[in-house]
Design an enzyme around this catalytic site. Structure first.
Site, PDB file in Angstrom:
ATOM      1  N   LYS A  58       0.826  -1.211   0.000  1.00 48.22           N
ATOM      2  CA  LYS A  58       0.000   0.000   0.000  1.00 48.22           C
ATOM      3  C   LYS A  58       0.858   1.259   0.000  1.00 48.22           C
ATOM      4  CE  LYS A  58      -0.515   0.145   5.044  1.00 48.22           C
ATOM      5  NZ  LYS A  58      -1.471   0.220   6.173  1.00 48.22           N
ATOM      6  N   ARG A 153      -8.087  -0.811  16.871  1.00 50.23           N
ATOM      7  CA  ARG A 153      -8.421  -0.352  15.523  1.00 50.23           C
ATOM      8  C   ARG A 153      -9.531  -1.269  15.029  1.00 50.23           C
ATOM      9  NH1 ARG A 153      -4.084   0.096  10.635  1.00 50.23           N
ATOM     10  NH2 ARG A 153      -4.784  -2.046  10.336  1.00 50.23           N
TER      11      ARG A 153
END
Length: 382
Positions: A58, A153
């Site tokens: 990414k 998260r």
């Protein structure tokens, strides 16, 4: 004998060079050989514990060249967090399973099924929509259920809830294949992977396997920070996958943050090269009343008298946090910058820098994350 004039030579040189574009700085230089060698080294470490690698790209906006290099070096999966990057990789012909590592949006469901082989999930509503789309497209889509071990998260926090979700996917969602469970540590809450928290993931996996009556294919024990458990020989045996990005592409965190010896990994697979556009001797403290800068901060300055300063043609627009750049020349000091300029102190340098010189910098994860997406920074493979 025919006499060749200087004009003939000049015209010949012009013909030979007229189609050659000059290098335009700043440049992000990417060494694919070093990416390959880093991948191989990390693979050797993971192979020692029968752990597969999802190469996470990414930070490079999923460049095909990076994906192909990681695959050639032995990555079992290629993963990224953005669906448009998965789509780009799929259309470029990448032949390894593609893993979407950010929890899908319901609005993305159709394209998740269309382009991704595997997705990480934590919401029943999203899983329901993925299954509906998989039925529509006549596909079986693999899902990894994410468990929150305290980093806060993504992931299911309650053990009984994730077991129930796994059983529901297995028994009720015909076109989703429960591929495994996973977790993330360190990226938000900065929680350290340990035998205890990763052990809880493994215990939960065993309970899920008992509930569904078969083994899970994947127990994904985290990202680069989980390599610390491998280095210490403390990775729970049931973990059989890690999602590695920074540990391959940058390879600085384990050394500089965790203080592990990884001298065999290249820390310069990505290099920033920026051009000097001004050299002047100037005061080290601005003159006048200090208020706020272009980013609404009130900076402070140390008065060191007159110093030799260089202005570079790159700025916060390109890499946001310029203050943490690491120059090759250890005598260079980063002073600061604005949107389009980086200011460095070269007073103590042995090299007498001049306008047009190129200054080189080592990079960290956050620098590459921004530089790779900046159109005004040229990307060059070496």
């Amino acid at each position: 004998m025919t006499k060749i004039s200087n004009l003939d030579i000049l015209q010949k040189e012009q013909i030979l060079t007229k189609d050659i574009e000059p290098v335009e700085y700043p440049v992000l230089e990417i060494n694919l050989n070093k990416v390959y060698e880093n991948t191989r080294k990390v693979k050797e470490l993971c192979d020692s514990e029968d752990i597969s690698i999802a190469g996470i790209i990414k930070m490079t906006h999923s460049m095909k060249e990076i994906a192909e290099t990681m695959i050639a070096a032995g990555c079992d999966y290629i993963g990224t967090s953005r669906l448009n990057q998965i789509k780009k990789l799929r259309k470029s012909g990448i032949n390894k399973p593609l893993m979407l590592i950010r929890i899908p949006m319901i609005s993305e469901a159709a394209n998740v099924i269309r382009y991704a082989d595997i997705s990480l999930n934590s919401e029943k509503g999203t899983l329901f929509e993925l299954n509906k789309e998989a039925i529509n497209q006549g596909k079986i889509h693999k899902v990894i259920l994410m468990m929150d071990l305290g980093d806060l998260r993504e992931g299911v926090f309650d053990v009984n809830e994730i077991i129930g979700m796994a059983l529901w996917v297995e028994k009720e969602l015909s076109n989703l294949h429960l591929y495994g469970i996973g977790t993330n540590l360190g990226c938000y809450g900065a929680i350290v992977p340990t035998e205890v928290n990763i052990g809880k993931l493994c215990d939960t996996a065993e309970k899920i396997e008992a509930a569904i009556g078969r083994n899970l294919e994947i127990i994904s024990g985290g990202a680069t920070s989980s390599l610390t458990l491998l280095k210490d020989g403390k990775m729970p045996k049931k973990v059989n996958n890690l999602r590695i990005g920074e540990g391959i592409l940058v390879a600085r965190d384990l050394d500089e943050i965790w203080e592990y010896d990884i001298a065999d990994l290249h820390k310069d697979a990505f290099i920033l090269k920026a051009e000097v556009i001004e050299i002047k001797d100037k005061p080290s403290h601005p003159i006048g009343k200090v208020f706020i800068d272009a980013f609404c901060n009130t900076p402070t300055y140390e008065d060191k008298g007159i110093r030799r300063r260089a202005l570079l043609g790159i700025g916060k627009q390109d890499l946001v946090n310029a203050d943490t750049l690491n120059p090759f020349d250890k005598n260079i000091k980063i002073i600061g910058g604005s949107s389009d300029h980086l200011i460095i102190d070269v007073e103590d340098c042995d090299n007498e820098y001049k306008v047009g010189d190129i200054i080189e910098f080592y990079l960290s994860y956050q620098h590459i994350l921004y530089l790779i997406n900046e159109e005004d920074v040229n990307k060059v493979f070496v």
